[in-house]
Each structure stands twice: as C-alpha cells, then as structure tokens.
Enzyme design. Structure first.
Site, PDB file in Angstrom:
ATOM      1  N   SER A 171     -14.447   0.249  -9.942  1.00 56.76           N
ATOM      2  CA  SER A 171     -13.316  -0.488  -9.364  1.00 56.76           C
ATOM      3  C   SER A 171     -12.894  -1.551 -10.360  1.00 56.76           C
ATOM      4  O   SER A 171     -13.690  -1.936 -11.240  1.00 56.76           O
ATOM      5  CB  SER A 171     -13.768  -1.150  -8.058  1.00 56.76           C
ATOM      6  OG  SER A 171     -12.815  -2.099  -7.611  1.00 56.76           O
TER       7      SER A 171
ATOM      8  N   TYR B   2     -20.011  -5.868  -2.873  1.00 57.79           N
ATOM      9  CA  TYR B   2     -19.169  -4.842  -3.523  1.00 57.79           C
ATOM     10  C   TYR B   2     -19.007  -5.154  -5.007  1.00 57.79           C
ATOM     11  O   TYR B   2     -19.172  -4.284  -5.871  1.00 57.79           O
ATOM     12  CB  TYR B   2     -17.812  -4.800  -2.815  1.00 57.79           C
ATOM     13  CG  TYR B   2     -16.892  -3.685  -3.226  1.00 57.79           C
ATOM     14  CD1 TYR B   2     -16.957  -2.427  -2.620  1.00 57.79           C
ATOM     15  CD2 TYR B   2     -15.931  -3.866  -4.227  1.00 57.79           C
ATOM     16  CE1 TYR B   2     -16.104  -1.400  -2.984  1.00 57.79           C
ATOM     17  CE2 TYR B   2     -15.072  -2.852  -4.595  1.00 57.79           C
ATOM     18  CZ  TYR B   2     -15.155  -1.614  -3.967  1.00 57.79           C
ATOM     19  OH  TYR B   2     -14.294  -0.601  -4.335  1.00 57.79           O
TER      20      TYR B   2
HETATM   21  P1  NAD Z   1     -12.959   5.986   1.976  1.00 56.56           P
HETATM   22  O1  NAD Z   1     -13.559   5.106   3.015  1.00 56.56           O
HETATM   23  O2  NAD Z   1     -11.639   6.601   2.250  1.00 56.56           O
HETATM   24  O3  NAD Z   1     -13.971   7.131   1.574  1.00 56.56           O
HETATM   25  C1  NAD Z   1     -15.336   6.873   1.348  1.00 56.56           C
HETATM   26  C2  NAD Z   1     -16.103   8.166   1.281  1.00 56.56           C
HETATM   27  O4  NAD Z   1     -17.500   7.840   1.133  1.00 56.56           O
HETATM   28  C3  NAD Z   1     -15.993   9.019   2.562  1.00 56.56           C
HETATM   29  O5  NAD Z   1     -15.932  10.384   2.239  1.00 56.56           O
HETATM   30  C4  NAD Z   1     -17.292   8.708   3.289  1.00 56.56           C
HETATM   31  O6  NAD Z   1     -17.709   9.746   4.159  1.00 56.56           O
HETATM   32  C5  NAD Z   1     -18.236   8.557   2.115  1.00 56.56           C
HETATM   33  N1  NAD Z   1     -19.451   7.864   2.519  1.00 56.56           N
HETATM   34  C6  NAD Z   1     -19.590   6.620   3.039  1.00 56.56           C
HETATM   35  N2  NAD Z   1     -20.874   6.386   3.355  1.00 56.56           N
HETATM   36  C7  NAD Z   1     -21.564   7.496   3.016  1.00 56.56           C
HETATM   37  C8  NAD Z   1     -22.927   7.884   3.094  1.00 56.56           C
HETATM   38  N3  NAD Z   1     -23.861   7.059   3.580  1.00 56.56           N
HETATM   39  N4  NAD Z   1     -23.264   9.110   2.659  1.00 56.56           N
HETATM   40  C9  NAD Z   1     -22.347   9.974   2.160  1.00 56.56           C
HETATM   41  N5  NAD Z   1     -21.033   9.657   2.072  1.00 56.56           N
HETATM   42  C10 NAD Z   1     -20.663   8.434   2.484  1.00 56.56           C
HETATM   43  O7  NAD Z   1     -12.907   5.061   0.653  1.00 56.56           O
HETATM   44  P2  NAD Z   1     -12.064   5.213  -0.710  1.00 56.56           P
HETATM   45  O8  NAD Z   1     -11.086   4.096  -0.751  1.00 56.56           O
HETATM   46  O9  NAD Z   1     -11.601   6.596  -0.909  1.00 56.56           O
HETATM   47  O10 NAD Z   1     -13.195   4.841  -1.779  1.00 56.56           O
HETATM   48  C11 NAD Z   1     -13.832   5.801  -2.580  1.00 56.56           C
HETATM   49  C12 NAD Z   1     -14.438   5.118  -3.786  1.00 56.56           C
HETATM   50  O11 NAD Z   1     -13.413   4.502  -4.578  1.00 56.56           O
HETATM   51  C13 NAD Z   1     -15.409   4.006  -3.433  1.00 56.56           C
HETATM   52  O12 NAD Z   1     -16.508   4.006  -4.315  1.00 56.56           O
HETATM   53  C14 NAD Z   1     -14.589   2.753  -3.613  1.00 56.56           C
HETATM   54  O13 NAD Z   1     -15.373   1.630  -3.888  1.00 56.56           O
HETATM   55  C15 NAD Z   1     -13.740   3.152  -4.799  1.00 56.56           C
HETATM   56  N6  NAD Z   1     -12.500   2.388  -4.954  1.00 56.56           N
HETATM   57  C16 NAD Z   1     -11.577   2.352  -3.966  1.00 56.56           C
HETATM   58  C17 NAD Z   1     -10.415   1.627  -4.168  1.00 56.56           C
HETATM   59  C18 NAD Z   1      -9.336   1.565  -3.147  1.00 56.56           C
HETATM   60  O14 NAD Z   1      -8.402   0.754  -3.320  1.00 56.56           O
HETATM   61  N7  NAD Z   1      -9.340   2.367  -2.114  1.00 56.56           N
HETATM   62  C19 NAD Z   1     -10.208   0.954  -5.379  1.00 56.56           C
HETATM   63  C20 NAD Z   1     -11.189   1.008  -6.344  1.00 56.56           C
HETATM   64  C21 NAD Z   1     -12.330   1.746  -6.132  1.00 56.56           C
END
Ligand code: NAD
Length: 256
Positions: A138, A151
């Site tokens: 991130s 985080y």
């Molecule tokens: P999201 O909540 O839409 O998806 C998260 C995913 O992780 C889901 O598929 C969920 O089932 C899975 N997950 C959560 N706990 C779990 C567990 N215990 N076991 C297995 N799977 C598990 O979130 P997102 O926004 O798509 O984020 C995905 C990644 O991208 C994360 O690592 C997040 O930190 C990173 N990220 C997101 C953003 C953003 O703006 N959305 C920005 C930078 C980085």
C-alpha cells in the site's frame, strides 16, 4: 498470446475487491489462477466457473492452512509460477484505544500470512528454477496516516520482508516485489467512507474527495486493471530484473 499463458498463479484474498479484479485480469492473460479468500460458497463457485479457477479456503491467520495452500497447488499443478499476497484487512482506531485482538489480526493477515506463504513457496520455485512473488502492500507501506498503526506497521513490514527475501533468492531466477497502491474503491475502502461520513457528519461524496482522496493528487481512485498491468509485467519474463522493489501506483500520493 500473452507470455503468461498457462502460468499457475495463486492470488490470496481473491474473493473480493483488488484480489478478485487481479485474478480476473490474470485470467484474461491466460493464467491458471488459484483463488482464495472468505465468502459465500455459491459466490465462490460462480467466480471459479467464470475464471475456470481452482479455489483453496486457507484462512490467512493460520500458518498450517497457508502451507497447505501452497502444497496443494504444487501437488495439483506440478508448479507454482506466481504467488500474489493480497489478502488484507483494515482496522482504524487511535493507538491508545486499538484493541489488541485487532492489532494481532491485522498483523497476522497483512504481514505474517505473507511470510508463511513465501516460506512455503520459495523451495517450490527454487526447484523449478523460476518464480515470481508479488505482494500487494500500500502507499501505507511507504508513508503513514493516523489511526492505522497496525495496517501501516504491517505494510511497512511487508516491504522489509520482501526486500530481505529478494536478496536471498536473487540468484535463483525468483523475484520478490511489492506493489504500493493508493486508494482503490473496494469494500475495504467503502467501509471507511461510510464510517468517516458518520463520524464527521458529512455526505459520502465530500468524504471521498476531501478526506479519502485528499492525499491522492489525481483525485480519483486507482483502477484495479492499472494494478493488473503492473502485476502482469512483474510476473512476466520482462520483469526479471525488477527485484526487491516497492512500486508505487498511487496517483502521486507518495511523491509529496
Ligand atoms: P477487500 O476487503 O475487498 O478484500 C480482502 C480480501 O481478503 C477478501 O477476499 C477477503 O476474503 C480476504 N481475507 C480477509 N481475511 C482473510 C482471511 N483470514 N483468510 C483468507 N482471506 C481473507 O479489500 P481490498 O481493498 O481488495 O484489499 C486487498 C489488498 O489490497 C489488501 O492487502 C489491502 O491492504 C490492499 N490495498 C487496498 C487498497 C484500497 O484502497 N482498497 C489500497 C492499497 C492496498
């Protein structure tokens, strides 16, 4: 035909948001994607049939299940070309009111799970003579925001973990990199928009522009396919010399 044709790529946390979008992107590039994540069985089956993908239900808080995910893919496909550590959760609270369970969960899923998956996949990649490990960190792997201590700590740690392993495997035709996205509109961020709107008594449009996207100079969310393009490059032969890098895709957030 893409040079990722038939590459076996595991994407953790691919039942929602960025992971689901990245899995779709890789499917369009010809990859054999292995899905993972929480969700309703019907919805997971639908994703599997859409992407002709396998699915493994490993809980990313459980080291044994993570090891089984890698071992199962190796057993079923004979190889693991790519590992994408994407599963992640967020928890927002001031540090003196940050519940210990929430800290432990964020560190377990966003950092320790990546360690366990990398530990299991490196011997497989070494034996096959090639491998690509990409973790979705991130902008918060490079800079901080208040109230996100777990985080930010996990994502900074993920950059350190990746750089360290990158040095260990550099001569094995394995690369280890992180992608550092800015804000992407997914359920993880939508939850924050709703919470901020309630906490500050503002409408969601104002929260999106003035709070969530305040740090993102482009004033728009990063598109998942923009991350997909970068991921496909890192997984491909063209990316062979990119190792130990933290690649920003944040509309200029961390340029400030
Ligand atoms: P999201 O909540 O839409 O998806 C998260 C995913 O992780 C889901 O598929 C969920 O089932 C899975 N997950 C959560 N706990 C779990 C567990 N215990 N076991 C297995 N799977 C598990 O979130 P997102 O926004 O798509 O984020 C995905 C990644 O991208 C994360 O690592 C997040 O930190 C990173 N990220 C997101 C953003 C953003 O703006 N959305 C920005 C930078 C980085």
């Amino acid at each position: 035909m893409s040079n990722l044709q038939d590459h076996v790529v595991i994407v953790t946390g691919s039942t929602s948001g960025i992971g689901k979008g990245l899995a779709r992107y890789l499917h369009t590039q010809g990859c054999q994607v292995v899905l993972n994540g929480l969700g309703k069985p019907d919805e997971i089956k639908r994703l599997q049939s859409e992407m002709k993908a396998a699915y493994h239900a490993a809980d990313m808080t459980k080291p044994d299940e993570i090891a089984d995910l890698i071992a199962t893919v190796k057993r079923d496909y004979g190889r693991v070309d790519g590992l994408v550590n994407n599963a992640g959760v967020q928890h927002v609270a001031p540090v003196d009111r940050f519940e210990t369970e929430a800290w432990d969960k964020v560190i377990a899923i966003n950092l320790s799970a990546c360690f366990h998956a990398i530990k299991a996949v490196v011997p497989v990649m070494r034996a096959q003579g090639r491998g690509r490990i990409v973790s979705i960190a991130s902008a918060h792997g490079l800079v901080a925001s208040p109230f996100k201590s777990a985080y930010v700590a996990a994502k900074h740690g993920l950059l350190g973990l990746s750089k360290s392993v990158a040095l260990e495997v550099a001569e094995d035709n394995i690369t280890v990199n992180t992608i550092c996205p800015g804000y992407v509109k997914t359920p993880l961020v939508e939850g924050q928009i709703t919470a901020q709107a309630e906490a500050r008594n503002l409408d969601e449009e104002t929260v999106m522009r003035d709070i969530i996207l305040a740090a993102q100079p482009t004033k728009r969310f990063v598109e998942i396919d923009e991350i997909g393009g970068m991921l496909a490059y890192l997984l491909s032969d063209a990316g062979a010399s990119v190792n130990g890098a933290a690649l920003s895709i944040d509309g200029g957030w961390t340029a400030k």
